[in-house]
Scaffold this motif. Structure first.
Motif, PDB file in Angstrom:
ATOM      1  N   ILE A   1       0.826  -1.213   0.000  1.00  0.00           N
ATOM      2  CA  ILE A   1       0.000   0.000   0.000  1.00  0.00           C
ATOM      3  C   ILE A   1       0.859   1.262   0.000  1.00  0.00           C
ATOM      4  O   ILE A   1       0.561   2.234  -0.689  1.00  0.00           O
ATOM      5  N   ARG A   2       1.913   1.269   0.810  1.00  0.00           N
ATOM      6  CA  ARG A   2       2.771   2.450   0.984  1.00  0.00           C
ATOM      7  C   ARG A   2       1.936   3.714   1.198  1.00  0.00           C
ATOM      8  O   ARG A   2       1.981   4.664   0.417  1.00  0.00           O
ATOM      9  N   PRO A   3       1.128   3.729   2.280  1.00  0.00           N
ATOM     10  CA  PRO A   3       0.245   4.875   2.499  1.00  0.00           C
ATOM     11  C   PRO A   3       1.026   6.141   2.822  1.00  0.00           C
ATOM     12  O   PRO A   3       2.063   6.107   3.488  1.00  0.00           O
ATOM     13  N   THR A   4       0.523   7.273   2.364  1.00  0.00           N
ATOM     14  CA  THR A   4       1.089   8.568   2.721  1.00  0.00           C
ATOM     15  C   THR A   4       0.347   9.171   3.908  1.00  0.00           C
ATOM     16  O   THR A   4       0.892   9.992   4.639  1.00  0.00           O
TER      17      THR A   4
ATOM     18  N   SER B   1       4.669   3.090   9.012  1.00  0.00           N
ATOM     19  CA  SER B   1       6.100   3.323   9.250  1.00  0.00           C
ATOM     20  C   SER B   1       6.689   4.380   8.324  1.00  0.00           C
ATOM     21  O   SER B   1       7.676   5.039   8.675  1.00  0.00           O
ATOM     22  N   ASN B   2       6.109   4.579   7.137  1.00  0.00           N
ATOM     23  CA  ASN B   2       6.625   5.579   6.204  1.00  0.00           C
ATOM     24  C   ASN B   2       5.576   6.625   5.829  1.00  0.00           C
ATOM     25  O   ASN B   2       5.681   7.279   4.792  1.00  0.00           O
ATOM     26  N   CYS B   3       4.555   6.770   6.681  1.00  0.00           N
ATOM     27  CA  CYS B   3       3.493   7.744   6.416  1.00  0.00           C
ATOM     28  C   CYS B   3       3.981   9.168   6.637  1.00  0.00           C
ATOM     29  O   CYS B   3       4.861   9.420   7.472  1.00  0.00           O
ATOM     30  N   ASN B   4       3.354  10.103   5.935  1.00  0.00           N
ATOM     31  CA  ASN B   4       3.571  11.512   6.245  1.00  0.00           C
ATOM     32  C   ASN B   4       2.865  11.892   7.541  1.00  0.00           C
ATOM     33  O   ASN B   4       3.406  12.635   8.356  1.00  0.00           O
ATOM     34  N   THR B   5       1.645  11.335   7.733  1.00  0.00           N
ATOM     35  CA  THR B   5       0.828  11.701   8.897  1.00  0.00           C
ATOM     36  C   THR B   5      -0.056  10.524   9.305  1.00  0.00           C
ATOM     37  O   THR B   5      -0.612   9.824   8.445  1.00  0.00           O
ATOM     38  N   LEU B   6      -0.183  10.334  10.622  1.00  0.00           N
ATOM     39  CA  LEU B   6      -1.109   9.346  11.168  1.00  0.00           C
ATOM     40  C   LEU B   6      -2.241  10.066  11.889  1.00  0.00           C
ATOM     41  O   LEU B   6      -2.009  10.905  12.768  1.00  0.00           O
ATOM     42  N   ILE B   7      -3.478   9.722  11.522  1.00  0.00           N
ATOM     43  CA  ILE B   7      -4.670  10.239  12.188  1.00  0.00           C
ATOM     44  C   ILE B   7      -5.166   9.190  13.168  1.00  0.00           C
ATOM     45  O   ILE B   7      -5.352   8.020  12.795  1.00  0.00           O
TER      46      ILE B   7
ATOM     47  N   PHE C   1       3.385   3.415  21.982  1.00  0.00           N
ATOM     48  CA  PHE C   1       3.984   2.595  20.932  1.00  0.00           C
ATOM     49  C   PHE C   1       4.312   3.391  19.668  1.00  0.00           C
ATOM     50  O   PHE C   1       4.851   2.840  18.712  1.00  0.00           O
ATOM     51  N   LEU C   2       4.014   4.681  19.658  1.00  0.00           N
ATOM     52  CA  LEU C   2       4.251   5.479  18.463  1.00  0.00           C
ATOM     53  C   LEU C   2       5.729   5.802  18.286  1.00  0.00           C
ATOM     54  O   LEU C   2       6.436   6.119  19.252  1.00  0.00           O
ATOM     55  N   ASN C   3       6.180   5.730  17.051  1.00  0.00           N
ATOM     56  CA  ASN C   3       7.530   6.158  16.709  1.00  0.00           C
ATOM     57  C   ASN C   3       7.598   7.674  16.830  1.00  0.00           C
ATOM     58  O   ASN C   3       6.767   8.390  16.268  1.00  0.00           O
ATOM     59  N   SER C   4       8.577   8.170  17.555  1.00  0.00           N
ATOM     60  CA  SER C   4       8.680   9.619  17.803  1.00  0.00           C
ATOM     61  C   SER C   4       8.868  10.413  16.513  1.00  0.00           C
ATOM     62  O   SER C   4       8.579  11.613  16.462  1.00  0.00           O
TER      63      SER C   4
END
Length: 814
Positions: free
Chosen positions: A180-183, A213-219, A229-232
């Motif tokens: 998917i490689r979501p943005t 892991s490679n998103c621009n933004t997580l909602i 557990f979130l990556n800083s």
């Protein structure tokens, strides 16, 4: 979609064996039964725990398919087609999707979580479609197979993607992330689904977060558990009802039939309203609002669109229609990818030779209208649809592309002008975009019955079938019992599904059950287990296969076979090895042999027996004795008659407990319908049947007042009582009344009070938030059929088979 075979060879690191690698394909297939397979398809022969698609390649070649991705080339297929040979066909499918995804560089929204993925995806599609050309996962295509198939639907006209990712254990999400490689990421609710696949809730959260892991933004809904557990380094866009440090702070104001919210974002605030009150819908809607805020939508546009959200139907439903028709209700979506899925479902569940599709304009295909409706026409032709009814201005313009097509500008015009008498004895797929309100067509054409229904999950039946197939040796055949209206669930529909899954035999109790299946078009061989001599004429006429269990019955059938000059008509010989119900005993074997020896009118297709205690550990010796005696007696018949029939003795419990007794075939019964006598095995089965009704009326009674016949319930305090329109005439045992049993209303238990009536029962809803018209679960996940059986001192078979024929069956696929 256009994919070069030459590029695919390189991308998949495949060995090409064939005569033409310079070719472009336009569709991917994994289902050998689909009528959409063609010379321009690339077929991936996937191998699962219960099935191997390599077995069907020879048939596909005969149908015109020319390109295959395989682990090996099957015998007799070399030189007949073109093969891309890889180590693992599933990994190859995923690699192809990864390569294909890399060609596109537009925003991709990736959604994961335990609940709400599909609803958020569908709502986002509705909210954003005025401004984007969207590609999204069809239905719930969120698995290791479904995700790559979804990605391969992208084309150059799309400018936004929305894809679900579902996992059931560790080490799965990384693969889906690569595809998917979501943005943009959305993390929906984390619940208990698939808990068994993870060591802890923390492990589940970490695995799901891999998608981003490679998103621009997580909602996401901000909370300390997720935050831990979130990556800083991951940029987040959070919301909360409680934490004012979230990017968006929301206050809820409940209404009567809707819910209002006040949003504080940056230095601004605005209000919006959704037409729901339940917590799940509220959370899903807020995720959608967050996406709109992320895309900088004006609050006035957000408010105007969000108030139009609607309930999402995630299932294809099979219903009885007027004039002997069968309806497939897919009335809430109309896109090209899901049309292909719906047409496959139509083929697997067609109850009539004639097939009609009622179709609205198709949106967001990413294709020009000319190309889109050319492709739709090709699908219609491939699926052998007899008639198309198009509704919408655009499809009306392309009416000429379809044979036997009538069109209407609007749904209202169709309902007003179309003569429903023209729909008769056919299967009708009703598929339309939400804006066309095709639910009105379903309502107009659906057979009218009362509000109590038995919903039958066809996905669950497929899963349970696969579970028991996985216990068999590859060469072992399977007969599936569909007697007693498929244990109360519905005969024809389930038989259609089993035929689609290529089981070897169906089993019914009496001839009339088999005749009904044959009249419905079932082609599978059908064995009649308890044939009466008076039914032999009909059995022969309809090409059913009788079980013969006595000399009297055998002689009667042989006499009739001779009169009709039959030759090698199949019969099944039943041996009594200890059940002492029906069958030839040891002392009658010699007479049986004498009657059959040299007889050319019949052929012994199988020899069978029935186990009495296959589910009882305490009777292990007796079960082993039955199998041993069956071996002795069946061998005697085989040697004396010089025959090699199919032998079978194992029922559902026997499949699990006596592997050495599989012989040539097994007979699957109650296990198919989600019931096992083994607690551990029960966890592997899916619930098939959910009996539902509605609340007819709610009243409040005072202390001392009573409910129902005989005043068996007398209120000790003020009590809210709901009446449900289902009773013992519908199959609900009176033993389940008087506070022994309960129903589920809005996920809460409501005790049945007083005596169950013929057509109604009453429940205590004190403290339960409910209104008249709310749905009621009589049985399903809670209470289960097993629980009801235990408390009413019977067996699950009786609960299921007791459900009256006046209760409408609705069959659906997720």
């Amino acid at each position: 979609m256009k994919i070069s075979i030459q590029n695919s060879i390189s991308n998949l690191n495949a060995q090409f064996i064939g005569d033409c690698s310079d070719y472009t394909i336009d569709s991917i297939s994994i289902d050998s039964r689909s009528l959409q397979n063609s010379a321009t398809s690339l077929f991936f022969a996937l191998v699962g725990p219960n099935n191997d698609a390599h077995h069907y390649i020879e048939d596909l070649i005969r149908q015109g398919v020319r390109y295959f991705v395989v682990n090996h080339i099957p015998e007799n297929c070399l030189g007949k087609a073109n093969f891309l040979v890889v180590k693992d066909t599933l990994i190859a499918l995923q690699q192809l999707a990864i390569s294909y995804r890399s060609q596109y560089n537009f925003p991709i929204i990736g959604i994961t979580g335990s609940n709400g993925k599909t609803i958020v995806k569908e709502w986002l599609n509705f909210l954003l479609s005025p401004d984007f050309n969207i590609i999204r996962s069809p239905k719930s295509y969120n698995s290791q197979i479904g995700v790559p198939l979804s990605i391969l639907g992208i084309n150059s006209q799309h400018n936004l993607g929305i894809f679900e990712a579902g996992i059931s254990t560790v080490a799965e999400m990384e693969k889906l992330q690569d595809i998917i490689r979501p943005t943009i990421g959305i993390l929906t609710n984390i619940g208990s689904a698939h808990d068994e696949g993870f060591a802890s809730i923390g492990e589940k959260i970490k695995e799901k977060l891999r998608l981003f892991s490679n998103c621009n933004t997580l909602i996401y809904n901000k909370n300390k558990t997720i935050d831990a557990f979130l990556n800083s380094r991951l940029n987040t866009f959070s919301w909360s009802f409680n934490d004012k440090e979230a990017d968006v702070f929301i206050q809820k104001i409940s209404g009567i039939e809707n819910t209002q919210f006040q949003v504080k974002y940056k230095l601004n605030s605005f209000d919006f309203t959704i037409p729901f009150q339940d917590n799940a819908s509220i959370e899903n809607a807020i995720h959608c609002v967050m996406v709109l805020l992320y895309f900088n939508y004006d609050p006035l546009i957000i408010e105007s669109r969000i108030r139009l959200l609607y309930p999402v139907e995630m299932r294809l439903k099979l219903k009885n229609g007027i004039n002997g028709t069968t309806l497939i209700d897919d009335s809430y979506s109309s896109d090209f990818q899901s049309l292909k899925i719906a047409l496959d479902f139509l083929e697997s569940q067609k109850h009539h030779k004639k097939k009609t599709v009622i179709l609205s304009d198709i949106f967001q295909s990413g294709l020009s209208n000319e190309e889109l409706y050319s492709k739709v026409s090709q699908l219609i032709i491939a699926n052998k649809i007899n008639r198309v009814i198009g509704i919408g201005k655009t499809i009306s313009e392309f009416k000429h592309k379809f044979v036997n097509c009538s069109t209407y500008a609007t749904t209202h015009e169709f309902i007003e002008q179309f003569d429903s008498d023209n729909l008769r004895n056919e299967t009708i797929l009703i598929k339309g975009a939400r804006s066309f309100h095709f639910e009105e067509i379903v309502t107009a054409f659906e057979e009218k019955t009362h509000e109590t229904v038995l919903e039958v999950n066809l996905n669950a039946i497929s899963n349970n079938l696969s579970f028991y197939k996985s216990k068999l040796k590859p060469e072992t055949k399977m007969m599936v019992m569909v007697k007693a209206f498929s244990y109360g669930n519905g005969g024809v529909e389930i038989a259609k599904l089993l035929e689609h899954h290529c089981v070897d035999y169906l089993g019914v109790a009496f001839a009339d059950e088999g005749i009904a299946l044959k009249n419905a078009g079932i082609q599978l061989p059908i064995m009649v287990l308890n044939p009466e001599t008076t039914s032999f004429e009909a059995i022969i006429q309809y090409q059913l296969e009788p079980e013969i269990y006595s000399l009297k019955g055998l002689n009667a059938f042989l006499k009739l076979a001779e009169q009709k000059n039959l030759r090698h008509f199949p019969i099944h010989i039943k041996l009594d090895t200890g059940m002492h119900r029906l069958g030839f005993e040891s002392n009658t074997i010699e007479e049986l042999i004498a009657a059959l020896k040299g007889n050319q009118h019949v052929i012994v297709k199988s020899i069978l027996s029935h186990m009495a205690t296959s589910d009882a550990v305490e009777h292990l010796d007796f079960s082993l004795h039955q199998i041993k005696l069956f071996e002795i007696l069946s061998q005697q018949l085989m040697v004396e008659l010089d025959i090699q029939p199919i032998r079978h003795i194992l029922n559902t419990s026997g499949i699990s407990n006596f592997t050495h007794g599989q012989y040539d075939m097994v007979r699957l019964g109650i296990g198919l319908y989600g019931i096992s006598n083994d607690q551990e095995e029960q966890k592997q089965l899916e619930n098939v049947s959910t009996l539902k009704s509605v609340i007819s009326q709610i009243r409040t009674i005072s202390e001392g007042e009573s409910v129902g016949y005989g005043r068996r319930f007398v209120a000790k305090c003020s009590t809210d009582v709901a009446t449900i329109p289902i009773g013992y005439a519908d199959g609900i045992s009176r033993l389940w009344g008087n506070e022994v049993g309960y129903v589920s209303i809005n996920k809460q238990k409501a005790a049945i009070i007083g005596s169950i009536c013929m057509d109604m029962l009453m429940v205590n809803v004190t403290g339960i938030n409910c209104v008249e018209g709310d749905p009621v679960i009589i049985f399903g996940d809670s209470p289960t059929v097993i629980e009801i059986a235990q408390k009413t001192h019977t067996i699950p078979y009786e609960i299921l088979t007791s459900i009256s024929q006046r209760v409408k069956r609705i069959f659906y696929r997720e």
